[in-house]
Design a protein around this motif. Structure first.
Motif, PDB file in Angstrom:
ATOM      1  N   SER A 284      -6.858  -8.923  -1.936  1.00 56.62           N
ATOM      2  CA  SER A 284      -7.026  -7.502  -2.511  1.00 56.62           C
ATOM      3  C   SER A 284      -8.207  -6.970  -3.305  1.00 56.62           C
ATOM      4  CB  SER A 284      -5.702  -7.136  -3.098  1.00 56.62           C
ATOM      5  OG  SER A 284      -5.385  -7.870  -4.489  1.00 56.62           O
TER       6      SER A 284
ATOM      7  N   SER B  97      -3.983   5.576  -2.335  1.00 56.58           N
ATOM      8  CA  SER B  97      -3.340   5.573  -1.011  1.00 56.58           C
ATOM      9  C   SER B  97      -3.606   6.910  -0.265  1.00 56.58           C
ATOM     10  CB  SER B  97      -1.866   5.347  -1.115  1.00 56.58           C
ATOM     11  OG  SER B  97      -1.330   6.406  -1.616  1.00 56.58           O
TER      12      SER B  97
ATOM     13  N   GLN C 197      -7.789   1.990   0.652  1.00 57.29           N
ATOM     14  CA  GLN C 197      -6.180   1.732   0.887  1.00 57.29           C
ATOM     15  C   GLN C 197      -5.731   0.391   1.354  1.00 57.29           C
ATOM     16  OE1 GLN C 197      -6.573   4.734   4.311  1.00 57.29           O
ATOM     17  NE2 GLN C 197      -5.173   6.171   3.033  1.00 57.29           N
ATOM     18  N   LYS C 198      -6.102  -0.030   2.612  1.00 54.75           N
ATOM     19  CA  LYS C 198      -5.618  -1.181   3.180  1.00 54.75           C
ATOM     20  C   LYS C 198      -5.892  -2.408   2.359  1.00 54.75           C
ATOM     21  CE  LYS C 198      -4.884  -3.470   7.475  1.00 54.75           C
ATOM     22  NZ  LYS C 198      -5.371  -3.541   8.858  1.00 54.75           N
TER      23      LYS C 198
ATOM     24  N   TRP D 290      -0.891  -1.880  -1.191  1.00 56.90           N
ATOM     25  CA  TRP D 290      -0.682  -2.110   0.020  1.00 56.90           C
ATOM     26  C   TRP D 290      -0.515  -3.534   0.522  1.00 56.90           C
ATOM     27  CZ3 TRP D 290      -2.067  -4.691   4.457  1.00 56.90           C
ATOM     28  CH2 TRP D 290      -1.813  -3.957   5.766  1.00 56.90           C
TER      29      TRP D 290
ATOM     30  N   ASN E 171       3.031  -4.492   2.213  1.00 53.35           N
ATOM     31  CA  ASN E 171       2.879  -4.763   3.559  1.00 53.35           C
ATOM     32  C   ASN E 171       2.996  -6.258   4.057  1.00 53.35           C
ATOM     33  OD1 ASN E 171       2.628  -2.248   5.141  1.00 53.35           O
ATOM     34  ND2 ASN E 171       1.382  -1.764   3.318  1.00 53.35           N
TER      35      ASN E 171
END
Length: 429
Positions: free
Chosen positions: A198, A220, A409-410, A415, A419
């Motif tokens: 991350s 986000s 974001q991802k 995230w 996820n």
């Protein structure tokens, strides 16, 4: 639920990338209230504990690295066969006994490179012995390097680097590596998972921006608009809010608007804010989509250097200002990779925008010696809808804007947690 992070670190230097990866996972676990212990080598220096590694919520545990009073020397057994050193199995027993005690109260054990690295073969064999006794523990084996080719007939104990351990999920940071990972450990690809490394942008934020992020989610949103200006009607804050609202209504994207406002004597603060919010709401924004830094602890204005920092997070800059002599904020926003939407009717903004290849719209404006007023046919709402769709499509097709937004974001800890990592801990949730 209690989670153990098994690293066998013997140092915490941040030049070692895995130290940073583990730190991010610790942040995720602690932020979400998961009881966590970190298991490191006995030789890991406590003086190196900083940041999240020094968090009081962590249970800091050391595993023995001594046999018969002497320090255990790690050997790199990266080859698929050969001979282990004379005291290898004795060291395995000592380490396994200590690990078993340290894992008795744990539900999940996340191992980092323990099954992969050749110099961790002694720990690899030891943890397999522990697993035989503590079969209630779920193990997650993370690999952080390119998987190695599986030999045709690996021999014990070298085979531990190529064979699965019961009740264990194998994890890699990218999807492209899953087939190779599955082959190395001889498991079906469906039994493997992905957990990205991350990018924790918050850790690089100034205290001012961090204070805003603690109150407003800056990570986000699909569309994040930052508009810094003196809080006067001439800056047309309501036009930013209306276009942002139409973008959200047209696309159903997550949109946030952050106004970095500073006071102006000619404007009633409360009335103008209420008007801006009402305009935004009527065009599609929720009340929680519009924020003013003056309401977030910066009544006299937000520091300029921190505004520039906010521009590194935002991706859309809208300047519908009625009048500008130059438009420095346009330069600032463009220098941080924002898609520019400018009022073409203002000469200074038209000049800058043509040089910067900005997207133009038209709002009322002051020119040299006269004012202009826009008439929209069939309506201003229709005009906004037309341009909202174009803007979003252009942003999506712009590789720099798209990459900047996706990276924010991802690959954020938030995230990755929701996820990828949390589903590993709660597979039935």
């Amino acid at each position: 639920m209690k989670v153990a992070i098994l690293t066998m670190f013997n140092g915490l230097s941040h030049t070692y990338s895995l130290v940073n990866v583990v730190a991010e996972q610790l942040e995720m676990l602690l932020k979400n209230g998961v009881k966590t212990k970190v298991i490191v080598s006995q030789d890991c220096n406590d003086d190196e504990r900083k940041g999240v590694y020094a968090d009081e919520r962590l249970e800091w545990v050391k595993v023995t690295n001594k046999f018969n009073g002497n320090k255990i020397q790690w050997h790199d057994y990266s080859q698929p066969d050969g001979q282990v050193h004379e005291t290898f199995y004795d060291e395995v027993e000592v380490i396994a006994s200590d690990l078993e005690e340290k894992l008795l109260d744990v539900d999940i054990c996340i191992m980092h490179d323990i099954h992969y690295q050749g110099w961790h073969l002694v720990h690899n064999v030891a943890i397999r012995k522990v697993q035989e006794k503590l079969q209630n523990i779920k193990f997650i084996a993370m690999t952080h390097s390119v998987p190695v080719n599986r030999p045709s007939n690996p021999k014990w104990p070298f085979s531990c680097r190529y064979t699965p351990m019961p009740n264990t999920t194998y994890v890699y940071p990218t999807y492209s590596g899953i087939p190779a990972l599955a082959k190395q450990f001889n498991v079906p690809e469906g039994k493997c998972r992905v957990v990205h490394n991350s990018l924790n942008l918050k850790s690089f934020m100034s205290k001012e921006v961090r204070s805003i992020h603690d109150q407003v989610d800056l990570i986000s949103p699909d569309i994040l608009i930052v508009y810094p200006a003196r809080f006067t009607t001439g800056k047309r804050f309501e036009k930013v809010a209306s276009l942002a609202g139409v973008i959200k209504a047209q696309t159903e994207l997550k949109v946030k608007v952050l106004f970095c406002d500073f006071p102006s004597m000619d404007t009633n603060l409360d009335k103008y804010k209420a008007y801006i919010k009402n305009i935004g709401n009527s065009h599609g924004l929720e009340k929680t989509d519009i924020f003013f830094t003056s309401d977030l602890g910066y009544a006299e204005g937000f520091p300029r250097s921190s505004v520039l920092e906010l521009f590194t997070l935002s991706n859309l800059f809208i300047c519908p200002s009625y009048s500008e002599s130059f438009g420095l904020t346009v330069i600032e926003a463009s220098s941080r990779g924002n898609f520019l939407v400018l009022n073409e009717a203002v000469p200074a903004l038209e000049e800058l925008g043509k040089q910067l290849k900005a997207y133009f719209m038209r709002w009322d404006a002051r020119n040299f010696g006269y004012d202009t007023k826009e008439i929209y046919k069939p309506s201003e709402q229709a005009y906004l809808k037309e341009h909202a769709s174009r803007i979003v499509n252009l942003m999506r097709d712009n590789p720099v804007i798209y990459a900047k937004t996706l990276a924010r974001q991802k690959y954020s800890p938030q995230w990755v947690w929701y996820n990828q990592l949390e589903p590993l801990l709660h597979p039935n949730k």
